[in-house]
Scaffold this motif. Sequence first.
Motif, PDB file in Angstrom:
ATOM      1  N   THR A 107     -14.143   6.158  -2.521  1.00  0.00           N
ATOM      2  CA  THR A 107     -13.377   4.940  -2.771  1.00  0.00           C
ATOM      3  C   THR A 107     -13.733   4.412  -4.151  1.00  0.00           C
ATOM      4  N   ASP A 161      -0.084   0.236 -11.961  1.00  0.00           N
ATOM      5  CA  ASP A 161      -0.335   1.498 -11.253  1.00  0.00           C
ATOM      6  C   ASP A 161       0.808   2.481 -11.435  1.00  0.00           C
ATOM      7  N   THR A 201       0.840  -1.207   0.000  1.00  0.00           N
ATOM      8  CA  THR A 201       0.000   0.000   0.000  1.00  0.00           C
ATOM      9  C   THR A 201       0.871   1.251   0.000  1.00  0.00           C
ATOM     10  N   ASN A 214     -12.595   0.863  -5.768  1.00  0.00           N
ATOM     11  CA  ASN A 214     -11.849  -0.393  -5.748  1.00  0.00           C
ATOM     12  C   ASN A 214     -10.605  -0.270  -4.860  1.00  0.00           C
ATOM     13  N   ARG A 215      -9.429  -0.358  -5.426  1.00  0.00           N
ATOM     14  CA  ARG A 215      -8.196  -0.320  -4.637  1.00  0.00           C
ATOM     15  C   ARG A 215      -7.762   1.104  -4.266  1.00  0.00           C
ATOM     16  N   PHE A 216      -8.484   2.077  -4.780  1.00  0.00           N
ATOM     17  CA  PHE A 216      -8.110   3.475  -4.567  1.00  0.00           C
ATOM     18  C   PHE A 216      -9.075   4.128  -3.579  1.00  0.00           C
ATOM     19  N   SER A 217      -8.532   4.824  -2.623  1.00  0.00           N
ATOM     20  CA  SER A 217      -9.357   5.552  -1.668  1.00  0.00           C
ATOM     21  C   SER A 217      -8.645   6.847  -1.299  1.00  0.00           C
ATOM     22  N   ILE A 266      -3.372   3.832  -2.387  1.00  0.00           N
ATOM     23  CA  ILE A 266      -3.477   2.747  -3.359  1.00  0.00           C
ATOM     24  C   ILE A 266      -3.147   1.455  -2.624  1.00  0.00           C
ATOM     25  N   SER A 267      -4.103   0.578  -2.552  1.00  0.00           N
ATOM     26  CA  SER A 267      -3.913  -0.706  -1.878  1.00  0.00           C
ATOM     27  C   SER A 267      -3.583  -1.788  -2.897  1.00  0.00           C
ATOM     28  N   ASP A 268      -2.876  -2.822  -2.419  1.00  0.00           N
ATOM     29  CA  ASP A 268      -2.554  -3.954  -3.295  1.00  0.00           C
ATOM     30  C   ASP A 268      -1.978  -3.445  -4.623  1.00  0.00           C
ATOM     31  N   SER A 269      -0.927  -2.663  -4.532  1.00  0.00           N
ATOM     32  CA  SER A 269      -0.366  -2.014  -5.710  1.00  0.00           C
ATOM     33  C   SER A 269      -0.014  -3.012  -6.807  1.00  0.00           C
ATOM     34  N   GLN A 270      -0.311  -2.622  -8.029  1.00  0.00           N
ATOM     35  CA  GLN A 270      -0.026  -3.456  -9.186  1.00  0.00           C
ATOM     36  C   GLN A 270       0.946  -2.742 -10.113  1.00  0.00           C
TER      37      GLN A 270
END
Lengths: 115, 117
Positions: free
Chosen positions: A60, A86, A18, A62-65, A79-83
């Motif tokens: 929020t 991203d 994150t 999805n993975r962005f808040s 950004i959670s669970d970064s890919q």
Amino acid sequence: AQTVTQSQPEMSVQEAETVTLSCTYDTSESDYYLFWYKQPPSRQMILVIRQEAYKQQNATENRFSVNFQKAAKSFSLKISDSQLGDAAMYFCAYRSANTGNQFYFGTGTSLTVIP
Amino acid sequence: GAVVSQHPSWVICKSGTSVKIECRSLDFQATTMFWYRQFPKQSLMLMATSNEGSKATYEQGVEKDKFLINHASLTLSTLTVTSAHPEDSSFYICSATQGTGANYGYTFGSGTRLTVV
């Protein structure tokens, strides 16, 4: 004119971790919108998330808040669970709900995602 | 969703010539279009705002005679860089919206990289 400040020119994050990007802004208005845009190497501006100032609840997607602190004029992006996808330049932006309706952009934060 | 097409995506021109960049809203009527300029590794700077059928409003410091903006229809705005010089080399991005009220989104074009040699 409103100013938007992004104090982190560059950030990096391990894949799946994150990361939080910071943004502060200066305005005397009470009604406005805040945005985070992503600009990948293609240079296409992509809307990530939007927050209305009158809403207390953080937006929020999805993975962005976001963490919207109106009194502090702070608008950070988490950004959670970064890919790997991203990885891009991220711009914080302000738009008045009243006059002008133009965007004021911050200077951007370059995010690197480490595999 | 709303799509904005910007053309060309890149252009190289000789110093002293003029270049036209087009911005088209493909599936909505854009009452307002914005033109931005972005230098490498820098933010987007608003150059001008154009409303369909009206003269563009330029930001302070932007030469209106050099950067001609035309918004003659609800789906097309053009930016013409007249007598281009190397210092005009930059990335130009347009943005379009159906309206400036609270519920209208803004869509960005994919940008045009201008190189003046």
